[in-house]
Scaffold this active site. Structure first.
Site, mmCIF file in Angstrom:
data_model
loop_
_atom_site.group_PDB
_atom_site.id
_atom_site.type_symbol
_atom_site.label_atom_id
_atom_site.label_comp_id
_atom_site.label_asym_id
_atom_site.label_seq_id
_atom_site.Cartn_x
_atom_site.Cartn_y
_atom_site.Cartn_z
ATOM 1 N N ASN A 1 71.008 58.102 16.981
ATOM 2 C CA ASN A 1 70.824 58.441 18.391
ATOM 3 C C ASN A 1 71.099 57.193 19.228
ATOM 4 O OD1 ASN A 1 69.651 58.912 20.980
ATOM 5 N ND2 ASN A 1 68.495 60.616 20.119
ATOM 6 N N HIS B 1 69.407 54.876 23.615
ATOM 7 C CA HIS B 1 68.833 53.625 24.111
ATOM 8 C C HIS B 1 69.883 52.565 24.411
ATOM 9 C CE1 HIS B 1 64.511 54.482 24.051
ATOM 10 N NE2 HIS B 1 64.850 55.373 23.137
ATOM 11 N N HIS C 1 71.341 62.523 23.878
ATOM 12 C CA HIS C 1 70.544 63.398 24.741
ATOM 13 C C HIS C 1 71.029 63.249 26.181
ATOM 14 C CE1 HIS C 1 66.211 64.855 25.925
ATOM 15 N NE2 HIS C 1 67.172 65.517 26.560
ATOM 16 N N ARG D 1 70.148 64.289 29.629
ATOM 17 C CA ARG D 1 68.994 64.854 30.337
ATOM 18 C C ARG D 1 69.405 65.495 31.661
ATOM 19 N NH1 ARG D 1 63.738 63.515 29.209
ATOM 20 N NH2 ARG D 1 63.433 62.348 27.272
ATOM 21 N N HIS E 1 69.930 58.533 31.606
ATOM 22 C CA HIS E 1 70.519 57.643 30.593
ATOM 23 C C HIS E 1 71.982 58.018 30.366
ATOM 24 C CE1 HIS E 1 66.088 57.626 29.131
ATOM 25 N NE2 HIS E 1 66.264 56.695 30.032
ATOM 26 N N GLU F 1 71.668 66.722 22.265
ATOM 27 C CA GLU F 1 70.319 67.172 22.579
ATOM 28 C C GLU F 1 70.263 67.518 24.061
ATOM 29 O OE1 GLU F 1 67.732 64.517 19.388
ATOM 30 O OE2 GLU F 1 67.828 63.893 21.494
ATOM 31 N N THR G 1 59.863 59.864 26.776
ATOM 32 C CA THR G 1 60.607 60.397 25.639
ATOM 33 C C THR G 1 60.124 61.817 25.395
ATOM 34 O OG1 THR G 1 61.218 60.009 23.326
ATOM 35 C CG2 THR G 1 58.947 59.502 23.956
ATOM 36 N N HIS H 1 61.960 61.699 15.516
ATOM 37 C CA HIS H 1 61.099 61.257 16.608
ATOM 38 C C HIS H 1 60.102 60.218 16.091
ATOM 39 C CE1 HIS H 1 59.969 61.601 20.827
ATOM 40 N NE2 HIS H 1 58.748 61.297 20.435
ATOM 41 N N GLY H 2 60.276 59.015 16.561
ATOM 42 C CA GLY H 2 59.368 57.933 16.208
ATOM 43 C C GLY H 2 59.589 57.326 14.836
ATOM 44 N N GLN I 1 65.678 54.827 18.669
ATOM 45 C CA GLN I 1 65.065 53.655 19.291
ATOM 46 C C GLN I 1 64.860 52.509 18.313
ATOM 47 O OE1 GLN I 1 61.812 52.238 19.024
ATOM 48 N NE2 GLN I 1 62.060 50.829 20.763
#
EC number: 2.6.99.2
Length: 262
Positions: A6, A9, A41, A43, A48, A68, A98, A210-211, A233
């Site tokens: 991803n 960032h 992603h 948005r 971003h 996404e 996020t 995620h995370g 990230q």
């Protein structure tokens, strides 16, 4: 196990100064060469990644592109026009830093949106909370893929195995004693395993994300029903010190080692 990189960032860093550096397309080339998939992603507020980012990446990169996005007509129409390999439908709140949870599967537009995307030969994944109910609903909705939200697992891992509880980033809801946190952590990991197995039994392809980072990914990789991880990230954070290529290769090595040793 495949690694979707991803690169959101990278766009965050670019937008911090509203300039063309770092170049998101250059990041996509590196991710395409050393990872298995590019995840991006776009948005609703375009804070971003921008529309032109998605267009350029699809045009110039040969790797599968996983877009996404929320159930937003404008972005869904963009997907129908540009045709990424996959669209992962995610929830979205304008004020969030996020994605905070899984998609609500009772949304009135969801079934119709899935059908439109699939009719355009775009694979559809649903980013869901790890619950048996949501997995069964995903099957009923005829999604091909699900991505299990690993955020709670990651937060518990952080609370147990890092000093985050002594910093400004501590989560109040995880302020319990170590024994309680350990019990919750083991329960969440078992739940992810159960959900991955259920998804596979129902004929769904199962991803997770995620995370996830270099410390907590090892236990997730042991879940053989999960075929793909989407990680952003932590890879971008590591790349500040090692470079993006090395950060991706290091994560790939972790995934490979865990898979081949079990």
């Amino acid at each position: 196990m495949l690694l979707g990189v991803n690169i959101d960032h990278i766009a965050v860093l670019r937008q911090a100064r509203m300039v063309n550096d770092p170049d998101l397309l250059e990041a996509a080339f590196i991710a395409a060469k050393h990872g298995d998939q590019i995840t991006l992603h776009v948005r609703e507020d375009r804070r971003h990644a921008q529309d032109f980012d998605l267009e350029n990446i699809i045009k110039f990169c040969k790797s599968p592109i996983n877009l996404e996005c929320a159930l937003n007509d404008e972005i869904l129409n963009l997907a129908l026009k540009l045709k990424p390999h996959r669209v992962t439908l995610v929830p979205e709140k304008r004020e969030e830093l996020t994605t905070e949870g899984g998609l609500c599967l009772n949304h009135a537009k969801l079934k119709q949106s899935i059908e439109k995307l699939q009719n355009a030969n775009i694979e559809v994944s649903l980013f869901i909370n790890p619950s048996l109910e949501d997995i069964e609903k995903s099957k009923i909705l005829k999604a091909q893929f699900i991505e299990l939200h690993t955020g709670h697992y990651a937060n518990l891992h952080n609370a147990l195995f890092s000093n985050i509880s002594h910093t400004a980033f501590a989560l109040k809801e995880l302020g319990q004693d170590k024994k309680t946190l350990q019990t919750q952590f083991e329960k969440e990991l078992q739940n992810l395993e159960l959900c991955a197995k259920k998804g596979t039994e129902l004929g769904l392809k199962v991803a997770a994300g995620h995370g996830l980072n270099y410390k907590n990914v090892k236990l997730i990789v042991k879940i053989k029903e999960i075929c793909e991880l989407n990680i952003g990230q932590s890879i971008v954070a590591r790349s500040v010190f090692t470079g993006l290529k090395n950060a991706i290769l290091e994560m790939k090595e972790l995934i490979k080692d865990e898979k081949t040793s079990h």
